[in-house]
Write a protein that holds these residues in place. Structure first.
Motif, short mmCIF file in Angstrom:
data_model
loop_
_atom_site.label_atom_id
_atom_site.label_comp_id
_atom_site.label_asym_id
_atom_site.label_seq_id
_atom_site.Cartn_x
_atom_site.Cartn_y
_atom_site.Cartn_z
N LEU A 1 1.94 -5.41 5.58
CA LEU A 1 2.33 -6.02 6.85
C LEU A 1 2.22 -5.07 8.05
O LEU A 1 2.57 -5.43 9.16
CB LEU A 1 3.74 -6.60 6.74
CG LEU A 1 3.83 -7.80 5.80
CD1 LEU A 1 5.26 -8.30 5.68
CD2 LEU A 1 2.91 -8.94 6.25
N ARG A 2 1.69 -3.88 7.82
CA ARG A 2 1.37 -2.97 8.92
C ARG A 2 -0.01 -3.25 9.50
O ARG A 2 -0.38 -2.68 10.52
CB ARG A 2 1.42 -1.52 8.46
CG ARG A 2 2.76 -0.88 8.77
CD ARG A 2 2.73 0.57 8.46
NE ARG A 2 3.21 0.68 7.08
CZ ARG A 2 3.11 1.74 6.33
NH1 ARG A 2 2.54 2.81 6.76
NH2 ARG A 2 3.57 1.73 5.12
N ASP A 3 -0.78 -4.11 8.84
CA ASP A 3 -2.13 -4.42 9.30
C ASP A 3 -2.06 -5.46 10.42
O ASP A 3 -1.71 -6.62 10.17
CB ASP A 3 -2.95 -4.95 8.13
CG ASP A 3 -4.40 -5.21 8.50
OD1 ASP A 3 -4.66 -5.68 9.62
OD2 ASP A 3 -5.27 -4.97 7.66
N PRO A 4 -2.39 -5.07 11.67
CA PRO A 4 -2.29 -6.01 12.78
C PRO A 4 -3.18 -7.25 12.62
O PRO A 4 -2.80 -8.34 13.03
CB PRO A 4 -2.73 -5.19 14.00
CG PRO A 4 -2.65 -3.77 13.58
CD PRO A 4 -2.82 -3.74 12.10
N ALA A 5 -4.34 -7.08 12.01
CA ALA A 5 -5.25 -8.22 11.82
C ALA A 5 -4.64 -9.24 10.86
O ALA A 5 -4.70 -10.46 11.10
CB ALA A 5 -6.61 -7.75 11.32
N LEU B 1 11.86 -6.76 6.48
CA LEU B 1 11.77 -6.66 5.02
C LEU B 1 13.16 -6.66 4.39
O LEU B 1 13.58 -5.67 3.78
CB LEU B 1 11.01 -5.39 4.61
CG LEU B 1 9.62 -5.20 5.20
CD1 LEU B 1 9.04 -3.86 4.80
CD2 LEU B 1 8.69 -6.32 4.79
N PRO B 2 13.91 -7.75 4.53
CA PRO B 2 15.23 -7.78 3.89
C PRO B 2 15.08 -7.70 2.37
O PRO B 2 14.12 -8.24 1.81
CB PRO B 2 15.83 -9.10 4.34
CG PRO B 2 14.66 -9.94 4.71
CD PRO B 2 13.58 -9.01 5.17
N HIS B 3 16.01 -7.03 1.73
CA HIS B 3 15.92 -6.89 0.27
C HIS B 3 17.31 -6.69 -0.32
O HIS B 3 18.24 -6.32 0.38
CB HIS B 3 14.98 -5.76 -0.12
CG HIS B 3 15.25 -4.46 0.56
ND1 HIS B 3 14.85 -4.20 1.85
CD2 HIS B 3 15.90 -3.35 0.16
CE1 HIS B 3 15.22 -2.97 2.20
NE2 HIS B 3 15.87 -2.44 1.18
N ALA B 4 17.37 -6.97 -1.61
CA ALA B 4 18.64 -6.85 -2.32
C ALA B 4 18.38 -6.53 -3.77
O ALA B 4 17.37 -6.92 -4.33
CB ALA B 4 19.43 -8.16 -2.21
N VAL C 1 11.68 -10.88 15.50
CA VAL C 1 10.98 -10.95 14.21
C VAL C 1 10.50 -12.37 13.95
O VAL C 1 11.21 -13.34 14.20
CB VAL C 1 11.96 -10.49 13.09
CG1 VAL C 1 11.49 -10.92 11.72
CG2 VAL C 1 12.15 -8.99 13.15
N ASP C 2 9.26 -12.48 13.44
CA ASP C 2 8.74 -13.78 13.03
C ASP C 2 8.04 -13.75 11.68
O ASP C 2 7.68 -14.78 11.13
CB ASP C 2 7.82 -14.38 14.09
CG ASP C 2 6.56 -13.54 14.34
OD1 ASP C 2 6.51 -12.37 13.91
OD2 ASP C 2 5.64 -14.07 14.99
N LEU C 3 7.85 -12.57 11.10
CA LEU C 3 7.28 -12.43 9.76
C LEU C 3 8.31 -11.71 8.89
O LEU C 3 8.71 -10.58 9.21
CB LEU C 3 5.97 -11.63 9.80
CG LEU C 3 4.85 -12.20 10.66
CD1 LEU C 3 3.65 -11.26 10.65
CD2 LEU C 3 4.44 -13.60 10.21
N ALA D 1 7.10 -0.51 -0.58
CA ALA D 1 5.97 0.23 -0.01
C ALA D 1 4.74 -0.67 0.09
O ALA D 1 4.03 -0.65 1.11
CB ALA D 1 5.68 1.47 -0.85
N LEU D 2 4.48 -1.44 -0.94
CA LEU D 2 3.33 -2.34 -0.94
C LEU D 2 3.43 -3.37 0.19
O LEU D 2 2.48 -3.58 0.95
CB LEU D 2 3.23 -3.05 -2.29
CG LEU D 2 2.21 -4.19 -2.40
CD1 LEU D 2 0.79 -3.67 -2.20
CD2 LEU D 2 2.35 -4.90 -3.74
#
Length: 154
Positions: free
Chosen positions: A123-127, A64-67, A96-98, A117-118
């Motif tokens: 992206l914590r959902d494995p499915a 989750l890179p951010h600036a 990392v691929d996502l 947070a959103l």
């Protein structure tokens, strides 16, 4: 705040030729330049500056890179699926691929944190991650991400 407000269809890419974290950051800066109109070098530097504080690879193949950029007035997102995972100095040492990048105004801490947070929750959902990894079409990836919240609310 929802993913459909953060992520426009043209902000989703599948990348086949990224071989390093630095090249990925350049690809992110290139797309962000097209999205928000700021110079690529400024975006790249802001991403690198944030990354120097600690890697934004959160584990399980997700980063989750951010600036924060003072010229922005709202939060923008960009999503990348890498065809070949790369080393990202993630907490779990997995490649990392996502990648979901966020760009926020320098003075909107709460919105930036809500967006992080959103995206992190999503992206914590494995499915969902499995579906994202199984698709190479940018439009399908966008739909999977933006319809995820609606499916969870139902």
């Amino acid at each position: 705040m929802n993913l459909s407000s953060l992520l426009k269809p043209r902000a989703v890419r599948v990348l086949a030729d990224v071989t390093s974290k630095k090249r990925l950051m350049q690809s992110i800066a290139d797309l962000a330049h097209d999205l928000i109109g700021l110079p690529e070098a400024q975006i790249f530097d802001a991403l690198q500056e944030r990354e120097s504080l600690g890697p934004t690879g959160v584990g399980h193949g997700v980063a989750l890179p951010h600036a924060r950029l003072s010229e922005l007035t709202e939060v923008h997102g960009a999503f990348f699926r890498l065809e070949r995972p790369i080393d990202f100095d993630a907490a779990d040492r997995q490649p990392v691929d996502l990648v979901f990048a966020l760009f926020a105004p320098a003075d909107t801490g709460v919105d930036h944190l809500k967006a992080l947070a959103l995206v992190s929750r999503t992206l914590r959902d494995p499915a969902l991650c499995a579906k994202l990894r199984a698709n190479s079409d940018a439009a399908t990836l966008h739909t999977l991400l933006t319809e995820y919240e609606a499916s969870k609310a139902a």
